[in-house]
Motif scaffolding. Sequence first.
Motif, mmCIF file in Angstrom:
data_model
loop_
_atom_site.group_PDB
_atom_site.id
_atom_site.type_symbol
_atom_site.label_atom_id
_atom_site.label_comp_id
_atom_site.label_asym_id
_atom_site.label_seq_id
_atom_site.Cartn_x
_atom_site.Cartn_y
_atom_site.Cartn_z
ATOM 1 N N HIS A 1 -16.528 -0.198 9.604
ATOM 2 C CA HIS A 1 -15.892 1.087 9.353
ATOM 3 C C HIS A 1 -14.526 0.920 8.691
ATOM 4 O O HIS A 1 -13.959 1.876 8.187
ATOM 5 N N HIS A 2 -13.991 -0.270 8.695
ATOM 6 C CA HIS A 2 -12.690 -0.515 8.096
ATOM 7 C C HIS A 2 -12.780 -0.471 6.569
ATOM 8 O O HIS A 2 -13.818 -0.789 5.996
ATOM 9 N N PRO A 3 -11.684 -0.143 5.890
ATOM 10 C CA PRO A 3 -11.668 -0.322 4.435
ATOM 11 C C PRO A 3 -11.860 -1.799 4.086
ATOM 12 O O PRO A 3 -11.498 -2.687 4.865
ATOM 13 N N ALA A 4 -12.430 -2.055 2.916
ATOM 14 C CA ALA A 4 -12.546 -3.430 2.451
ATOM 15 C C ALA A 4 -11.171 -3.996 2.137
ATOM 16 O O ALA A 4 -10.946 -5.203 2.224
ATOM 17 N N ALA A 5 -10.232 -3.116 1.760
ATOM 18 C CA ALA A 5 -8.851 -3.513 1.506
ATOM 19 C C ALA A 5 -7.990 -2.257 1.485
ATOM 20 O O ALA A 5 -8.480 -1.154 1.245
ATOM 21 N N VAL A 6 -6.710 -2.451 1.733
ATOM 22 C CA VAL A 6 -5.739 -1.363 1.600
ATOM 23 C C VAL A 6 -4.766 -1.757 0.505
ATOM 24 O O VAL A 6 -4.190 -2.852 0.538
ATOM 25 N N LEU A 7 -4.603 -0.862 -0.474
ATOM 26 C CA LEU A 7 -3.816 -1.136 -1.672
ATOM 27 C C LEU A 7 -2.575 -0.252 -1.636
ATOM 28 O O LEU A 7 -2.670 0.973 -1.728
ATOM 29 N N PHE A 8 -1.411 -0.869 -1.499
ATOM 30 C CA PHE A 8 -0.162 -0.134 -1.313
ATOM 31 C C PHE A 8 0.661 -0.078 -2.601
ATOM 32 O O PHE A 8 0.931 -1.113 -3.217
ATOM 33 N N ASP A 9 1.094 1.116 -2.967
ATOM 34 C CA ASP A 9 2.181 1.251 -3.931
ATOM 35 C C ASP A 9 3.471 0.799 -3.245
ATOM 36 O O ASP A 9 3.522 0.676 -2.019
ATOM 37 N N MET A 10 4.527 0.557 -4.031
ATOM 38 C CA MET A 10 5.773 0.067 -3.441
ATOM 39 C C MET A 10 6.874 1.125 -3.415
ATOM 40 O O MET A 10 7.214 1.656 -2.366
ATOM 41 N N ASP A 11 7.423 1.455 -4.590
ATOM 42 C CA ASP A 11 8.578 2.352 -4.660
ATOM 43 C C ASP A 11 8.218 3.753 -4.176
ATOM 44 O O ASP A 11 7.324 4.405 -4.725
ATOM 45 N N GLY A 12 8.910 4.219 -3.147
ATOM 46 C CA GLY A 12 8.674 5.545 -2.620
ATOM 47 C C GLY A 12 7.548 5.621 -1.613
ATOM 48 O O GLY A 12 7.418 6.621 -0.898
ATOM 49 N N ALA B 1 5.918 3.237 7.312
ATOM 50 C CA ALA B 1 5.319 2.254 6.398
ATOM 51 C C ALA B 1 5.206 0.874 7.031
ATOM 52 O O ALA B 1 4.167 0.207 6.916
ATOM 53 N N PHE B 2 6.268 0.425 7.688
ATOM 54 C CA PHE B 2 6.244 -0.893 8.302
ATOM 55 C C PHE B 2 5.159 -0.979 9.364
ATOM 56 O O PHE B 2 4.401 -1.958 9.434
ATOM 57 N N GLU B 3 5.050 0.064 10.183
ATOM 58 C CA GLU B 3 4.070 0.068 11.270
ATOM 59 C C GLU B 3 2.643 0.050 10.726
ATOM 60 O O GLU B 3 1.771 -0.643 11.268
ATOM 61 N N LEU B 4 2.388 0.821 9.663
ATOM 62 C CA LEU B 4 1.040 0.840 9.091
ATOM 63 C C LEU B 4 0.694 -0.496 8.461
ATOM 64 O O LEU B 4 -0.407 -1.026 8.671
ATOM 65 N N LEU B 5 1.607 -1.064 7.711
ATOM 66 C CA LEU B 5 1.348 -2.365 7.092
ATOM 67 C C LEU B 5 1.084 -3.421 8.151
ATOM 68 O O LEU B 5 0.150 -4.236 8.017
ATOM 69 N N ARG B 6 1.853 -3.401 9.215
ATOM 70 C CA ARG B 6 1.661 -4.370 10.302
ATOM 71 C C ARG B 6 0.304 -4.183 10.964
ATOM 72 O O ARG B 6 -0.386 -5.168 11.291
ATOM 73 N N ALA B 7 -0.126 -2.928 11.158
ATOM 74 C CA ALA B 7 -1.425 -2.662 11.790
ATOM 75 C C ALA B 7 -2.579 -3.135 10.909
ATOM 76 O O ALA B 7 -3.565 -3.697 11.400
ATOM 77 N N VAL B 8 -2.451 -2.919 9.603
ATOM 78 C CA VAL B 8 -3.498 -3.353 8.672
ATOM 79 C C VAL B 8 -3.608 -4.879 8.670
ATOM 80 O O VAL B 8 -4.707 -5.444 8.710
ATOM 81 N N LEU C 1 9.715 -6.720 2.311
ATOM 82 C CA LEU C 1 8.327 -6.413 2.662
ATOM 83 C C LEU C 1 7.621 -7.563 3.363
ATOM 84 O O LEU C 1 6.696 -7.343 4.145
ATOM 85 N N GLY C 2 8.052 -8.786 3.076
ATOM 86 C CA GLY C 2 7.403 -9.965 3.646
ATOM 87 C C GLY C 2 6.447 -10.582 2.653
ATOM 88 O O GLY C 2 5.535 -9.904 2.161
ATOM 89 N N ARG C 3 6.664 -11.833 2.338
ATOM 90 C CA ARG C 3 5.826 -12.496 1.341
ATOM 91 C C ARG C 3 4.414 -12.780 1.847
ATOM 92 O O ARG C 3 3.504 -13.027 1.057
ATOM 93 N N ASP C 4 4.222 -12.721 3.152
ATOM 94 C CA ASP C 4 2.886 -12.914 3.712
ATOM 95 C C ASP C 4 2.223 -11.583 4.053
ATOM 96 O O ASP C 4 1.199 -11.553 4.726
ATOM 97 N N SER C 5 2.798 -10.475 3.566
ATOM 98 C CA SER C 5 2.250 -9.155 3.883
ATOM 99 C C SER C 5 1.115 -8.749 2.960
ATOM 100 O O SER C 5 0.406 -7.777 3.249
ATOM 101 N N PHE C 6 0.940 -9.472 1.846
ATOM 102 C CA PHE C 6 -0.053 -9.077 0.852
ATOM 103 C C PHE C 6 -0.844 -10.288 0.385
ATOM 104 O O PHE C 6 -0.294 -11.367 0.188
ATOM 105 N N ASP C 7 -2.137 -10.062 0.198
ATOM 106 C CA ASP C 7 -3.005 -11.122 -0.300
ATOM 107 C C ASP C 7 -2.905 -11.270 -1.815
ATOM 108 O O ASP C 7 -3.219 -12.329 -2.359
#
Length: 233
Positions: free
Chosen positions: A13-24, A104-111, A136-142
């Motif tokens: 049921h999870h997304p295959a990936a979550v794609l985040f914009d940055m600014d704003g 934003a931080f909480e959602l990124l951490r949960a994902v 943002l953290g260099r290990d936050s994104f694949d």
Amino acid sequence: MSATTLEDPLNSHHPAAVLFDMDGTLVDSEKLWDIALQELAREYGGDLSVEARQSIIGTAMAESMRILHDDLGQPERDPAISAAWINARILELFRTGLPWRPGAFELLRAVRAAQIPTALVTSSPRALVEIALDTLGRDSFDTVVAGDEVVAAKPHPEPYLTAARRLGVPIERCVAIEDSPTGVASALASGAAVLAVPAEVALASTVGVHQVQSLTGVDLDLLAALLADRAAA
């Protein structure tokens, strides 16, 4: 991280990936862009209008400079020179620190905790992204897709399609999170499910786009529901 983890029935049921914009979307950096753009406009002897500033949000640098020049009545100016000025100034401003957008931080951490692949998909150039990653953290994104790493920038779908291809996942199983009309148009055209969270510019109601006022309270269940609702439509 392997995308094949998501083939497990427990995670289907999870997304295959979550794609985040940055600014704003993840960081409240648009106010820093306000400073740089207005400073350049005054350097050129004018003031950037509210309408032009709003049109710039979410666009690639070349288009941003075209809008600025036209707004000042100086279309003959070299966009490369203006872009270099903006890039140098915004680099200074980014180094002063980037505050997170609410939730934003909480959602990124949960994902990340759920081992769902993530991508940062931004119109900002790589040099700025590298500074933002300190927050943002260099290990936050694949993977990271910067604005100067694609042929066609937002609102073209290429940035989001590139992110999905790099992650090895179908774009139709991805959720893209955006704050601007340009970014929403890019994500929607790519085929991703779209979660819109307006920041500096109000967003019109759009079929296929779920809009929230803040990422506060957004969780994995909501992201999964976006995909389920689209599949049922």
